[in-house]
Structure formats: C-alpha cells, structure tokens
Design an enzyme around this catalytic site. Structure first.
Site, PDB file in Angstrom:
ATOM      1  N   VAL A 166       0.875  -1.169   0.000  1.00 12.32           N
ATOM      2  CA  VAL A 166       0.000   0.000   0.000  1.00 12.32           C
ATOM      3  C   VAL A 166       0.915   1.223   0.000  1.00 12.32           C
ATOM      4  O   VAL A 166       1.873   1.287   0.783  1.00 12.32           O
ATOM      5  CB  VAL A 166      -0.933   0.017   1.232  1.00 12.32           C
ATOM      6  CG1 VAL A 166      -1.767   1.290   1.266  1.00 12.32           C
ATOM      7  CG2 VAL A 166      -1.831  -1.211   1.238  1.00 12.32           C
ATOM      8  N   TYR A 177       0.663  -8.556  10.841  1.00 12.69           N
ATOM      9  CA  TYR A 177       0.290  -9.949  10.571  1.00 12.69           C
ATOM     10  C   TYR A 177       0.001 -10.705  11.864  1.00 12.69           C
ATOM     11  O   TYR A 177      -0.947 -11.487  11.925  1.00 12.69           O
ATOM     12  CB  TYR A 177       1.369 -10.649   9.751  1.00 12.69           C
ATOM     13  CG  TYR A 177       1.452 -10.132   8.332  1.00 12.69           C
ATOM     14  CD1 TYR A 177       0.350 -10.180   7.485  1.00 12.69           C
ATOM     15  CD2 TYR A 177       2.621  -9.569   7.836  1.00 12.69           C
ATOM     16  CE1 TYR A 177       0.404  -9.696   6.190  1.00 12.69           C
ATOM     17  CE2 TYR A 177       2.694  -9.090   6.533  1.00 12.69           C
ATOM     18  CZ  TYR A 177       1.583  -9.153   5.722  1.00 12.69           C
ATOM     19  OH  TYR A 177       1.643  -8.666   4.438  1.00 12.69           O
TER      20      TYR A 177
END
Length: 167
Positions: free
Chosen positions: A93, A137
């Site tokens: 991103v 994550y």
C-alpha cells in the site's frame, strides 16, 4: 477512507509494475518484474499469479495523482504436509494510504480466496526488518514460524538453474 478492491486486469499492469518497483526499491532489490512480465504471466489462460488492486476515488488520489494505491499478489501451491495452500507473494500500500485499513482489506481478500479454494494454509515471507508488517500480521492471527522451523528457506537464481540444466 473510501476505497474499493477488485481483481487486477491487464489494463492495471502499468500501475502494478509501478508498485512492485516502489516496494523493490524500499527493500533495496535491484531486479524485479516488468510491466511486460506482468502482462504475459498474469493475464493468460493459465495465469502464473493472481492479484487484487485497491483504488480510491479521484477526489482521494495520491499526491502524485494515482488512484490505484495498493496491490496484493498471490499464487496457489500444494504442500505435501498441508495439501492446498495459498501463498501471498506481495502486499503493498502506498505510504500515504497506510493505516486506513487498505492493507488489511487486501490481506483479507487473499484469505477469502484461499478459503473458497479449499486451502488449508496461507503462507508468506516478509523482510526481517519490517517490524510494523510483522506486528500487523501477528495482530491478524498469523504466527511467525521462523523460530519454530527446523529447515531453511532456500532459492536458486536463474543462472544457477541454467547451470544445473546444462550439467
């Protein structure tokens, strides 16, 4: 922030290549796929990868004028230990759009694809220095298997493969 995620198409390859280049430069990688590679490999009868792209409306475009601001690449694999697997190859991103849920939405999209395909695991690697990605994550429920594994992840470059092919 308003954004949408959709499957990438051949028409997106210029932006896919731009974001691959951005991430490669961030990781000090000097060799990476080109727009032509992406067009040939991802958009054919049996694609070698799949991708989703994140877009924002024109009024939220980047400071450089981009509306395509995030990507995720993945492939399907087979593990003799886990059966069907989905492998996240790259999630990116653009800096100015981070922290807005776009990366999480791209990651979730890959997980959904894996579930739909009957995969038993989602795997990926990441740079050891990227502590913010590791934290992301782990916050999603992933575990860092690196310290638990009793094997090494190995790779052979193209020149090694060619040498082996000719020996």
């Amino acid at each position: 922030m308003e954004f949408s995620i959709r499957p990438a198409t051949r028409d997106d390859c210029k932006d896919l290549a731009r974001m691959v280049r951005d991430l490669a430069e961030c990781n000090k990688i000097t060799e990476y796929v080109t727009q032509t590679d992406l067009e040939q490999d991802g958009f054919r009868e049996n694609p070698r990868f799949h991708a989703f792209i994140a877009e924002v409306p024109e009024q939220h475009k980047s400071k450089d004028g981009y509306t395509k601001i995030g990507i995720v690449f993945y492939v399907f694999s087979y593990s003799l230990m886990y059966s069907r697997s989905i492998v996240l190859q790259m999630l990116y991103v653009m800096d100015e759009f981070r922290g807005k849920g776009i990366g999480k939405a791209l990651f979730k999209k890959v997980a959904q694809e894996g579930v739909a395909a009957g995969c038993r695991q989602l795997t990926f690697t990441m740079s050891h220095w990227n502590k913010s990605a590791l934290g992301f994550y782990v916050s999603q429920g992933c575990q860092d298997d690196t310290t638990e594994l009793e094997y090494h992840l190995m790779s052979c470059s193209r020149d090694v493969m060619e040498r082996l092919d000719q020996s």
